[in-house]
Design a protein around this motif. Structure first.
Motif, PDB file in Angstrom:
ATOM      1  N   LEU A 142     -18.168 -15.026  -5.380  1.00  0.00           N
ATOM      2  CA  LEU A 142     -18.130 -16.466  -5.127  1.00  0.00           C
ATOM      3  C   LEU A 142     -19.481 -16.986  -4.647  1.00  0.00           C
ATOM      4  O   LEU A 142     -19.892 -18.093  -5.011  1.00  0.00           O
ATOM      5  CB  LEU A 142     -17.040 -16.778  -4.096  1.00  0.00           C
ATOM      6  CG  LEU A 142     -15.604 -16.494  -4.548  1.00  0.00           C
ATOM      7  CD1 LEU A 142     -14.634 -16.657  -3.387  1.00  0.00           C
ATOM      8  CD2 LEU A 142     -15.209 -17.408  -5.707  1.00  0.00           C
ATOM      9  N   GLN A 143     -20.179 -16.192  -3.832  1.00  0.00           N
ATOM     10  CA  GLN A 143     -21.488 -16.591  -3.363  1.00  0.00           C
ATOM     11  C   GLN A 143     -22.485 -16.695  -4.522  1.00  0.00           C
ATOM     12  O   GLN A 143     -23.260 -17.647  -4.620  1.00  0.00           O
ATOM     13  CB  GLN A 143     -22.014 -15.596  -2.316  1.00  0.00           C
ATOM     14  CG  GLN A 143     -23.378 -15.961  -1.735  1.00  0.00           C
ATOM     15  CD  GLN A 143     -23.385 -17.319  -1.065  1.00  0.00           C
ATOM     16  OE1 GLN A 143     -22.629 -17.542  -0.123  1.00  0.00           O
ATOM     17  NE2 GLN A 143     -24.226 -18.233  -1.547  1.00  0.00           N
ATOM     18  N   GLN A 196     -21.701 -17.151  -7.610  1.00  0.00           N
ATOM     19  CA  GLN A 196     -21.285 -18.292  -8.429  1.00  0.00           C
ATOM     20  C   GLN A 196     -21.895 -19.582  -7.881  1.00  0.00           C
ATOM     21  O   GLN A 196     -22.440 -20.397  -8.641  1.00  0.00           O
ATOM     22  CB  GLN A 196     -19.761 -18.395  -8.429  1.00  0.00           C
ATOM     23  CG  GLN A 196     -19.229 -19.564  -9.255  1.00  0.00           C
ATOM     24  CD  GLN A 196     -17.745 -19.792  -9.021  1.00  0.00           C
ATOM     25  OE1 GLN A 196     -17.339 -20.089  -7.904  1.00  0.00           O
ATOM     26  NE2 GLN A 196     -16.954 -19.621 -10.065  1.00  0.00           N
ATOM     27  N   ASP A 197     -21.818 -19.758  -6.562  1.00  0.00           N
ATOM     28  CA  ASP A 197     -22.407 -20.953  -5.940  1.00  0.00           C
ATOM     29  C   ASP A 197     -23.928 -20.972  -6.121  1.00  0.00           C
ATOM     30  O   ASP A 197     -24.520 -22.033  -6.347  1.00  0.00           O
ATOM     31  CB  ASP A 197     -22.059 -20.994  -4.450  1.00  0.00           C
ATOM     32  CG  ASP A 197     -20.581 -21.294  -4.203  1.00  0.00           C
ATOM     33  OD1 ASP A 197     -19.932 -21.836  -5.117  1.00  0.00           O
ATOM     34  OD2 ASP A 197     -20.101 -20.995  -3.099  1.00  0.00           O
ATOM     35  N   ASP A 198     -24.539 -19.783  -6.027  1.00  0.00           N
ATOM     36  CA  ASP A 198     -25.995 -19.708  -6.223  1.00  0.00           C
ATOM     37  C   ASP A 198     -26.376 -20.126  -7.645  1.00  0.00           C
ATOM     38  O   ASP A 198     -27.372 -20.836  -7.849  1.00  0.00           O
ATOM     39  CB  ASP A 198     -26.490 -18.281  -5.965  1.00  0.00           C
ATOM     40  CG  ASP A 198     -26.455 -17.909  -4.490  1.00  0.00           C
ATOM     41  OD1 ASP A 198     -26.316 -18.820  -3.653  1.00  0.00           O
ATOM     42  OD2 ASP A 198     -26.542 -16.699  -4.186  1.00  0.00           O
ATOM     43  N   ILE A 202     -24.766 -22.152  -9.644  1.00  0.00           N
ATOM     44  CA  ILE A 202     -24.595 -23.597  -9.785  1.00  0.00           C
ATOM     45  C   ILE A 202     -25.755 -24.335  -9.110  1.00  0.00           C
ATOM     46  O   ILE A 202     -26.283 -25.320  -9.645  1.00  0.00           O
ATOM     47  CB  ILE A 202     -23.240 -24.032  -9.181  1.00  0.00           C
ATOM     48  CG1 ILE A 202     -22.087 -23.444 -10.014  1.00  0.00           C
ATOM     49  CG2 ILE A 202     -23.131 -25.548  -9.116  1.00  0.00           C
ATOM     50  CD1 ILE A 202     -20.719 -23.649  -9.410  1.00  0.00           C
ATOM     51  N   ARG A 203     -26.154 -23.846  -7.945  1.00  0.00           N
ATOM     52  CA  ARG A 203     -27.271 -24.469  -7.223  1.00  0.00           C
ATOM     53  C   ARG A 203     -28.568 -24.374  -8.039  1.00  0.00           C
ATOM     54  O   ARG A 203     -29.308 -25.367  -8.180  1.00  0.00           O
ATOM     55  CB  ARG A 203     -27.450 -23.790  -5.869  1.00  0.00           C
ATOM     56  CG  ARG A 203     -28.665 -24.272  -5.079  1.00  0.00           C
ATOM     57  CD  ARG A 203     -28.776 -23.550  -3.746  1.00  0.00           C
ATOM     58  NE  ARG A 203     -28.881 -22.108  -3.913  1.00  0.00           N
ATOM     59  CZ  ARG A 203     -30.003 -21.466  -4.234  1.00  0.00           C
ATOM     60  NH1 ARG A 203     -31.138 -22.153  -4.448  1.00  0.00           N
ATOM     61  NH2 ARG A 203     -30.017 -20.152  -4.342  1.00  0.00           N
ATOM     62  N   ASN A 242     -28.366 -26.666 -11.143  1.00  0.00           N
ATOM     63  CA  ASN A 242     -28.526 -28.083 -10.798  1.00  0.00           C
ATOM     64  C   ASN A 242     -29.950 -28.407 -10.360  1.00  0.00           C
ATOM     65  O   ASN A 242     -30.424 -29.536 -10.542  1.00  0.00           O
ATOM     66  CB  ASN A 242     -27.545 -28.469  -9.691  1.00  0.00           C
ATOM     67  CG  ASN A 242     -26.098 -28.452 -10.170  1.00  0.00           C
ATOM     68  OD1 ASN A 242     -25.832 -28.566 -11.365  1.00  0.00           O
ATOM     69  ND2 ASN A 242     -25.159 -28.318  -9.248  1.00  0.00           N
ATOM     70  N   TRP A 268     -11.637 -24.253 -11.104  1.00  0.00           N
ATOM     71  CA  TRP A 268     -12.192 -22.904 -11.305  1.00  0.00           C
ATOM     72  C   TRP A 268     -12.934 -22.833 -12.637  1.00  0.00           C
ATOM     73  O   TRP A 268     -14.051 -22.327 -12.711  1.00  0.00           O
ATOM     74  CB  TRP A 268     -11.066 -21.887 -11.258  1.00  0.00           C
ATOM     75  CG  TRP A 268     -11.444 -20.495 -11.686  1.00  0.00           C
ATOM     76  CD1 TRP A 268     -11.349 -19.960 -12.937  1.00  0.00           C
ATOM     77  CD2 TRP A 268     -11.990 -19.461 -10.870  1.00  0.00           C
ATOM     78  NE1 TRP A 268     -11.792 -18.671 -12.944  1.00  0.00           N
ATOM     79  CE2 TRP A 268     -12.190 -18.324 -11.692  1.00  0.00           C
ATOM     80  CE3 TRP A 268     -12.322 -19.375  -9.519  1.00  0.00           C
ATOM     81  CZ2 TRP A 268     -12.718 -17.129 -11.208  1.00  0.00           C
ATOM     82  CZ3 TRP A 268     -12.842 -18.180  -9.037  1.00  0.00           C
ATOM     83  CH2 TRP A 268     -13.031 -17.079  -9.874  1.00  0.00           C
ATOM     84  N   LYS A 326     -16.280 -24.786 -12.550  1.00  0.00           N
ATOM     85  CA  LYS A 326     -17.333 -24.074 -11.815  1.00  0.00           C
ATOM     86  C   LYS A 326     -17.839 -22.882 -12.621  1.00  0.00           C
ATOM     87  O   LYS A 326     -19.038 -22.611 -12.653  1.00  0.00           O
ATOM     88  CB  LYS A 326     -16.802 -23.599 -10.452  1.00  0.00           C
ATOM     89  CG  LYS A 326     -16.577 -24.722  -9.455  1.00  0.00           C
ATOM     90  CD  LYS A 326     -16.217 -24.190  -8.086  1.00  0.00           C
ATOM     91  CE  LYS A 326     -17.424 -23.566  -7.403  1.00  0.00           C
ATOM     92  NZ  LYS A 326     -17.137 -23.204  -5.989  1.00  0.00           N
ATOM     93  N   GLN A 327     -16.914 -22.170 -13.273  1.00  0.00           N
ATOM     94  CA  GLN A 327     -17.314 -21.014 -14.070  1.00  0.00           C
ATOM     95  C   GLN A 327     -18.191 -21.421 -15.254  1.00  0.00           C
ATOM     96  O   GLN A 327     -19.140 -20.723 -15.601  1.00  0.00           O
ATOM     97  CB  GLN A 327     -16.071 -20.272 -14.564  1.00  0.00           C
ATOM     98  CG  GLN A 327     -15.364 -19.461 -13.497  1.00  0.00           C
ATOM     99  CD  GLN A 327     -16.255 -18.382 -12.922  1.00  0.00           C
ATOM    100  OE1 GLN A 327     -16.871 -17.608 -13.652  1.00  0.00           O
ATOM    101  NE2 GLN A 327     -16.339 -18.325 -11.608  1.00  0.00           N
ATOM    102  N   ALA A 367     -21.638 -22.174 -13.823  1.00  0.00           N
ATOM    103  CA  ALA A 367     -22.266 -20.947 -13.330  1.00  0.00           C
ATOM    104  C   ALA A 367     -22.644 -20.020 -14.478  1.00  0.00           C
ATOM    105  O   ALA A 367     -23.749 -19.465 -14.513  1.00  0.00           O
ATOM    106  CB  ALA A 367     -21.326 -20.237 -12.358  1.00  0.00           C
TER     107      ALA A 367
END
Length: 266
Positions: free
Chosen positions: A175-176, A178-180, A182-183, A186, A234, A237-238, A241
């Motif tokens: 999950l971390q 995945q967030d990275d 996306i960050r 963006n 979900w 986000k996927q 990512a």
């Protein structure tokens, strides 16, 4: 008449207490034998006599019994009621115990309702998956619903490679990252930049932790973001990512001169 006169003022017979507290005389006799609630006095005729203080103590006992405590447990929990502080402490402990029980029952209800939803969405009866879902619900894993999408091979792999702690650690890492991704996506960070390649290396290490070197598991991991009927947030986000993951890993493997994803799908 003489029989009633033998009862001092302020005392109640076992029958009166039983009626007042909606229990049987036999129950009160049993509590007496167990040393839980002995009568405050015995009449001249040998009758058990109780006071209002005994009523409060009986309420303690019945409340704890209703919460599922054994008589032995209750013996250790019943607090003396000789001072206002002791009475307040007894009530506070009962309130805390009841709250704890309510929280536990509420959590059990949440798990049952969640499992019911999963069972209805699955197309076949699968008690192994049910068990995995229950375990993940108890672990407070918000992604328990993914389990119904995995095939038997993937679930057997997960069961054999992860325990409760390592499974949670893997999911936290996933999950971390995945967030990275996306960050970075963006922020417009190129996949071949130093930051992008550091991300790719970390992501690839995470993949190796999941597969344990078994490249045939790679397609299963990729499917995490492609399940049909997965939750919309979900999937969204996927999608974001994975766009960055594919770009960064593409450069990463190009530098290494390998294509493990191609090997894993052979």
């Amino acid at each position: 008449m003489d029989k009633h006169k033998a009862i001092p003022q302020g005392y109640m017979t076992v029958g009166e207490v039983a009626k007042k507290m909606d229990v049987t005389v036999r129950t009160l006799q049993h509590y007496d034998r167990e040393g839980l609630l002995s009568p405050s006095a015995i009449s001249e005729g040998g009758r058990r006599l109780y006071t209002d203080k005994d009523i409060v103590k009986l309420h303690q006992i019945l409340s704890l019994k209703h919460l599922g405590f054994s008589l032995n447990d209750i013996k250790n929990r019943v607090i003396p009621l000789d001072t206002p502080a002791e009475i307040a402490a007894a009530l506070a402990e009962q309130a805390a115990t009841i709250k704890e029980k309510i929280d536990s029952l509420s959590e059990s209800l949440r798990e049952l309702e969640a499992l019911r939803e999963e069972v209805l969405q699955m197309q076949s009866v699968d008690f192994k998956k049910y068990a995995d879902i229950i375990v993940n619900l108890q672990m407070k894993n918000d992604f328990y619903w993914l389990i119904k999408h995995f095939d038997d091979q993937t679930l057997d792999h997960i069961r054999s490679h992860f325990d409760k702690d390592s499974g949670k650690a893997f999911m936290d890492t996933f999950l971390q990252l995945q967030d990275d991704a996306i960050r970075l996506q963006n922020a417009g960070v190129p996949g071949d930049s130093d930051e992008g390649q550091n991300f790719a290396k970390a992501y690839w290490n995470m993949i190796n932790d999941f597969t344990g070197g078994d490249m045939s598991m790679l397609p299963k991991l990729i499917e995490l973001g492609q399940f049909q009927n997965a939750k919309q947030d979900w999937k969204e986000k996927q999608t974001i990512a994975n766009s960055y993951v594919e770009q960064a890993l593409g450069f990463y493997f190009s530098k290494l001169g390998v294509d493990p994803f191609q090997e894993g799908t052979k």
